[in-house]
Design a protein around this motif. Structure first.
Motif, PDB file in Angstrom:
ATOM      1  N   VAL A 251       0.683  -1.258  -0.359  1.00  0.00           N
ATOM      2  CA  VAL A 251       0.581   0.169  -0.388  1.00  0.00           C
ATOM      3  C   VAL A 251       0.967   0.942   0.328  1.00  0.00           C
ATOM      4  N   PRO A 252       1.159   2.566  -1.230  1.00  0.00           N
ATOM      5  CA  PRO A 252       1.865   3.269  -1.141  1.00  0.00           C
ATOM      6  C   PRO A 252       1.626   4.839  -0.415  1.00  0.00           C
ATOM      7  N   THR A 253       2.297   4.758   0.687  1.00  0.00           N
ATOM      8  CA  THR A 253       1.843   6.060   1.750  1.00  0.00           C
ATOM      9  C   THR A 253       3.126   6.274   2.000  1.00  0.00           C
ATOM     10  N   ARG A 254       3.154   7.407   2.267  1.00  0.00           N
ATOM     11  CA  ARG A 254       4.357   8.661   3.341  1.00  0.00           C
ATOM     12  C   ARG A 254       3.890   8.787   5.414  1.00  0.00           C
ATOM     13  N   LEU A 255       3.521   8.110   5.316  1.00  0.00           N
ATOM     14  CA  LEU A 255       3.413   8.564   6.451  1.00  0.00           C
ATOM     15  C   LEU A 255       4.528   7.692   7.378  1.00  0.00           C
ATOM     16  N   ASP A 256       4.294   8.257   8.842  1.00  0.00           N
ATOM     17  CA  ASP A 256       5.844   8.190   9.504  1.00  0.00           C
ATOM     18  C   ASP A 256       5.604   8.191  10.874  1.00  0.00           C
ATOM     19  N   ARG A 257       5.926   7.691  11.408  1.00  0.00           N
ATOM     20  CA  ARG A 257       5.313   7.977  13.082  1.00  0.00           C
ATOM     21  C   ARG A 257       4.085   7.210  13.193  1.00  0.00           C
ATOM     22  N   ALA A 258       4.397   5.917  12.802  1.00  0.00           N
ATOM     23  CA  ALA A 258       2.236   5.403  12.442  1.00  0.00           C
ATOM     24  C   ALA A 258       1.774   4.386  13.568  1.00  0.00           C
ATOM     25  N   VAL A 259       0.608   4.651  14.391  1.00  0.00           N
ATOM     26  CA  VAL A 259      -0.038   3.852  15.168  1.00  0.00           C
ATOM     27  C   VAL A 259      -1.077   3.145  14.438  1.00  0.00           C
ATOM     28  N   VAL A 260      -1.493   1.878  15.045  1.00  0.00           N
ATOM     29  CA  VAL A 260      -2.117   1.318  14.236  1.00  0.00           C
ATOM     30  C   VAL A 260      -3.497   0.870  15.401  1.00  0.00           C
ATOM     31  N   SER A 261      -5.102   1.168  15.063  1.00  0.00           N
ATOM     32  CA  SER A 261      -5.702   1.236  15.727  1.00  0.00           C
ATOM     33  C   SER A 261      -5.951  -0.259  16.215  1.00  0.00           C
ATOM     34  N   PRO A 262      -6.772  -0.213  17.293  1.00  0.00           N
ATOM     35  CA  PRO A 262      -6.776  -1.256  17.923  1.00  0.00           C
ATOM     36  C   PRO A 262      -7.759  -1.951  17.489  1.00  0.00           C
ATOM     37  N   ASP A 263      -8.503  -2.081  15.963  1.00  0.00           N
ATOM     38  CA  ASP A 263      -8.747  -3.460  15.188  1.00  0.00           C
ATOM     39  C   ASP A 263      -8.099  -3.223  14.353  1.00  0.00           C
ATOM     40  N   GLY A 264      -7.008  -3.033  13.860  1.00  0.00           N
ATOM     41  CA  GLY A 264      -5.925  -2.636  12.835  1.00  0.00           C
ATOM     42  C   GLY A 264      -6.092  -2.707  11.429  1.00  0.00           C
ATOM     43  N   ARG A 265      -7.668  -1.964  11.298  1.00  0.00           N
ATOM     44  CA  ARG A 265      -7.959  -1.723  10.019  1.00  0.00           C
ATOM     45  C   ARG A 265      -7.687   0.273   9.528  1.00  0.00           C
ATOM     46  N   THR A 266      -6.962   1.262  10.471  1.00  0.00           N
ATOM     47  CA  THR A 266      -6.137   2.439  10.509  1.00  0.00           C
ATOM     48  C   THR A 266      -4.393   2.449  11.002  1.00  0.00           C
ATOM     49  N   ILE A 267      -3.602   2.778   9.521  1.00  0.00           N
ATOM     50  CA  ILE A 267      -3.004   3.449  10.594  1.00  0.00           C
ATOM     51  C   ILE A 267      -2.867   5.023  10.402  1.00  0.00           C
TER      52      ILE A 267
END
Length: 469
Positions: A251-267
């Motif tokens: 999945v292309p992304t430019r995110l840095d310092r990402a955290v994962v949601s409790p359900d794993g669906r979103t960073i």
């Protein structure tokens, strides 16, 4: 069999307990602080994506913390066979006497706390409240003649430690979801990290080369693993979604310092120096996440499936010639809306307030975090990266976590486990030497030592810990 195992664990616990009884910165500095904290979050956090891996049920360990004074119960008597007037070719279950429990076999390794060999079938009995720990050298120089030492150790709810295997190279624990295997990242001779599955019975390694070198572990999305490879100088990076078997999804992304949601669906994270964004893991869609106008925010962790806690303060001018304290510049703790809605203020920060740092989702609406004591106008004596302490947030209300006993050091890192709060303590929070892990009951403060240290010249400590998911 259950009574026999209980008796063996109780006897081992008695031995263990007996042993334990003997026993503001200018702009550049602020930017450096944030960068170092980001590295700490990426490098030290077991994510707790790993420790907070889905855990269901409780093994009744609430009263088994094992550090309180109590009398060790005697083993239960084996059941007495029943006598029948007419012999039966198939005895009743109550007529079968349990086999004698095999004694636990001690394991002695230099620099390691007292341990035992795991009895046959022990791994299959693990569940929430059991922890896999990785003891490794925390010294700057390799151990003489040994290189890098890594010992996988099983920590039971009743306090015993069981030695499972010894590994080579720099090793990091990632997740432990099935009784007999765990996922690790191993770096041999500086050649780059290799993702492996380790057999906890034999110590055998199975290499998984589906993730490229340089990708960083984020956490899990159900059975899938999430890895982030950042692009260079703000260029496009890639989120890798790694299923248990089969090809990786990119999945292309430019995110840095990402955290994962409790359900794993979103960073949720941000491209370097740019506004915060949320990334839908399934669709690859990016959503802008508004911050309070005119403010800069540090992401803490997820509050629920759509909200993230952040510590925000007025964006400082450039150049900055004085400390930029949160209580003096409209600092506030907010809930950011990952669906794109406006930020919501949870509390404003005063001089005696808590500026939340790295945290972990405990349950919806509740987080446990460390704090930035040096970012208010009444700092302590530490002006470096002294992130520390343990605080429970319920919305905008915050209270310190107060263990019922002295943990022997400052709280340096916090995570959430299925049976309590997992705290890492140390003498200096920016070092690993002498660190220990404790499981603390959220309501009572009762503490169990999950990963003890001996504290000798070898400097071995339980650097990584994951709970059985």
């Amino acid at each position: 069999m259950t009574d026999d195992l209980t008796a063996r664990l109780e006897r081992a616990l008695h031995v263990q307990e007996h042993h334990e009884r003997d026993l503001q910165p200018d702009p550049a500095t602020l930017a450096g602080l944030h960068a170092r904290v980001a590295r700490v979050r990426r490098g030290r956090t077991v994510s707790w994506a790993a420790v907070a891996a889905a855990a269901v049920g409780v093994l009744g360990v609430g009263g088994w913390f094992g550090l309180q004074d109590r009398t060790t119960p005697e083993p239960a008597d084996p059941p007495t066979p029943t006598v029948s007037a007419t012999p039966s070719p198939t005895p009743e279950p109550s007529a079968v006497a349990s086999a004698p429990a095999a004694p636990l076999v001690p394991v002695t390794l230099p620099g390691m706390p007292p341990m035992y060999e795991p009895p046959e079938g022990l791994l299959e009995q693990t569940g929430p409240g059991w922890f896999l720990t990785l003891y490794t050298s925390t010294l700057y120089e390799p151990l003489p003649g040994d290189g890098q030492r890594n010992a996988l150790v099983l920590s039971a709810p009743t306090g015993e430690l069981y030695h499972l295997a010894d590994l080579g190279g720099y090793t990091r624990l990632l997740r432990w979801d099935t009784p007999g295997t765990a996922r690790l990242e191993i770096n041999h001779d500086g050649a780059g990290g290799r993702l492996v599955t380790v057999d906890l019975t034999t110590g055998g390694l199975t290499y998984d080369d589906r993730v490229p070198d340089g990708a960083e572990w984020l956490g899990t999305a159900g059975a899938d693993e999430l890895w982030l490879a950042q692009g260079l100088q703000g260029s496009q990076g890639t989120l890798y979604v790694l299923p248990p078997d089969g090809p990786v999804r990119s999945v292309p992304t430019r995110l840095d310092r990402a955290v994962v949601s409790p359900d794993g669906r979103t960073i949720l994270g941000r491209p370097s120096g740019e506004p915060i964004e949320a990334l839908d893991v399934a669709t690859g869609r990016h959503t802008a996440v508004p911050s309070p106008a005119g403010q800069s925010c540090d992401i803490v962790d997820w509050i629920d499936a759509t909200g993230v806690m952040a510590a925000c303060v007025d964006t400082p001018p450039e150049p900055l010639e004085e400390r930029w304290n949160y209580d003096e510049h409209d600092g506030q703790v907010v809930r950011l809306d990952a669906t794109g809605g406006p930020a919501q203020t949870l509390t404003t920060l005063r001089a005696d307030g808590v500026v939340p740092a790295a945290g972990a989702h405990v349950r919806d609406g509740v987080l446990v975090t460390t704090a930035y004591p040096q970012l208010s106008s009444t700092p302590d004596s530490c002006y470096d990266v002294c992130v520390g302490g343990a605080y429970l947030w319920d919305g905008g209300d915050v209270r310190p976590v107060v263990p019922a006993q002295d943990l022997g050091g400052d709280v340096c890192e916090v995570h959430a486990a299925s049976t309590g709060l997992l705290l890492r303590t140390g003498a200096q929070c920016y070092e690993w030497v002498g660190d220990q892990w404790w499981l603390v009951d959220e309501a009572t403060g009762a503490a169990r030592l999950v990963g003890p240290v001996v504290g000798d010249e070898l400097g071995l400590a339980p650097v990584w810990v994951v709970e059985r998911g």
